[in-house]
Design a protein around this motif. Structure first.
Motif, mmCIF file in Angstrom:
data_model
loop_
_atom_site.group_PDB
_atom_site.id
_atom_site.type_symbol
_atom_site.label_atom_id
_atom_site.label_comp_id
_atom_site.label_asym_id
_atom_site.label_seq_id
_atom_site.Cartn_x
_atom_site.Cartn_y
_atom_site.Cartn_z
ATOM 1 N N ALA A 147 4.934 9.434 -7.127
ATOM 2 C CA ALA A 147 5.815 8.472 -7.786
ATOM 3 C C ALA A 147 5.013 7.272 -8.279
ATOM 4 N N ALA A 148 4.067 6.810 -7.461
ATOM 5 C CA ALA A 148 3.245 5.663 -7.850
ATOM 6 C C ALA A 148 2.387 6.003 -9.064
ATOM 7 N N ARG A 149 1.866 7.228 -9.116
ATOM 8 C CA ARG A 149 1.065 7.627 -10.277
ATOM 9 C C ARG A 149 1.914 7.604 -11.538
ATOM 10 N N ARG A 150 3.143 8.124 -11.458
ATOM 11 C CA ARG A 150 4.040 8.134 -12.622
ATOM 12 C C ARG A 150 4.397 6.717 -13.040
ATOM 13 N N THR A 210 0.848 -1.192 0.000
ATOM 14 C CA THR A 210 0.000 0.000 0.000
ATOM 15 C C THR A 210 0.880 1.238 0.000
ATOM 16 N N ILE A 211 0.260 2.369 -0.303
ATOM 17 C CA ILE A 211 1.014 3.631 -0.287
ATOM 18 C C ILE A 211 1.614 3.868 1.087
ATOM 19 N N GLY A 213 3.137 1.904 -16.650
ATOM 20 C CA GLY A 213 2.815 0.480 -16.703
ATOM 21 C C GLY A 213 3.702 -0.399 -15.846
ATOM 22 N N LEU A 214 4.513 0.185 -15.005
ATOM 23 C CA LEU A 214 5.399 -0.599 -14.153
ATOM 24 C C LEU A 214 4.721 -0.995 -12.843
ATOM 25 N N VAL A 215 3.706 -0.235 -12.458
ATOM 26 C CA VAL A 215 2.979 -0.476 -11.211
ATOM 27 C C VAL A 215 1.490 -0.462 -11.525
ATOM 28 N N HIS A 216 0.739 -1.339 -10.867
ATOM 29 C CA HIS A 216 -0.719 -1.300 -10.946
ATOM 30 C C HIS A 216 -1.198 -0.644 -9.655
ATOM 31 N N ARG A 217 -2.031 0.366 -9.807
ATOM 32 C CA ARG A 217 -2.522 1.101 -8.634
ATOM 33 C C ARG A 217 -4.035 0.953 -8.564
ATOM 34 N N ASP A 218 -4.519 0.511 -7.420
ATOM 35 C CA ASP A 218 -5.954 0.378 -7.176
ATOM 36 C C ASP A 218 -6.229 1.033 -5.830
ATOM 37 N N GLY A 219 -6.579 2.319 -5.865
ATOM 38 C CA GLY A 219 -6.751 3.080 -4.621
ATOM 39 C C GLY A 219 -5.404 3.247 -3.945
ATOM 40 N N HIS A 220 -5.322 2.727 -2.717
ATOM 41 C CA HIS A 220 -4.052 2.811 -1.983
ATOM 42 C C HIS A 220 -3.192 1.568 -2.183
ATOM 43 N N ALA A 221 -3.749 0.537 -2.811
ATOM 44 C CA ALA A 221 -3.002 -0.702 -3.051
ATOM 45 C C ALA A 221 -2.118 -0.551 -4.291
#
Length: 178
Positions: free
Chosen positions: A46-49, A28-29, A54-62
């Motif tokens: 950073a997670a948004r970028r 999580t964040i 396409g290096l990270v999948h973001r689902d809310g805070h996960a």
């Protein structure tokens, strides 16, 4: 995703820490922020970028790292890289040299005599026939190849590629281009 894009993404220290925390198990964040010693806002940006790339999948805070993309990018880069120039016209000698020479340096001295002779024949070409070299110059020429200049010098003399007399060396063997 290509290797250059991944390298560009990881060139930023914050994104690198986020990826490292994810690789080590943060999910999580908040967990990434704790593990990486970063603020929540820094991690979120950073997670948004990383997600846009396409290096990270973001689902809310996960957050989930797509670690398989590193291997895929490395394989694609290796496949696209030009084949290295052969170190010898002889395929057998080139196979030996390719195992022991990387980027113009000897990575290790072969313990098997037949392979060591191939490597020594390749190394001796830095010495001009007919030129006499003081030991200090021999050491300097061999140090470019490998840090153990004493072993290389001894092998070159013992196998007849160089001759030594009174601290002076000269080339006495090996293949010579004409």
């Amino acid at each position: 995703m290509d290797a250059a894009t991944i390298a560009g993404l990881l060139a930023d220290p914050v994104r690198l820490k986020v990826v490292a925390a994810l690789a080590l198990g943060a999910g999580t964040i908040e967990e990434v922020a704790d593990a990486a010693g970063l603020g929540l806002k820094e991690v979120a940006l950073a997670a948004r970028r990383l997600a846009r790339a396409g290096l990270v999948h973001r689902d809310g805070h996960a957050l989930v790292l797509h670690a398989e993309r590193f291997g895929a990018a490395a394989r694609a880069a290796a496949a696209a890289a030009p084949a290295p120039e052969p170190l010898s016209d002889d395929p057998a000698a080139d196979a030996v040299l390719s195992s022991f020479v990387r980027d113009g340096r000897l990575v290790s001295i072969p313990s098997q005599r037949s392979k060591r002779l191939v490597v020594l024949d390749h190394l001796v070409r830095v010495f001009e026939p007919g030129v006499r070299y003081p030991e200090r110059e021999v050491n300097a020429l061999l140090a470019v190849w490998h840090p153990d200049v004493a072993a290389l010098r001894r092998y070159l003399v013992d196998e007849g590629f160089l001759t030594r007399e009174a601290g002076v060396y000269w080339r006495s063997g090996g293949y010579v281009e004409v």
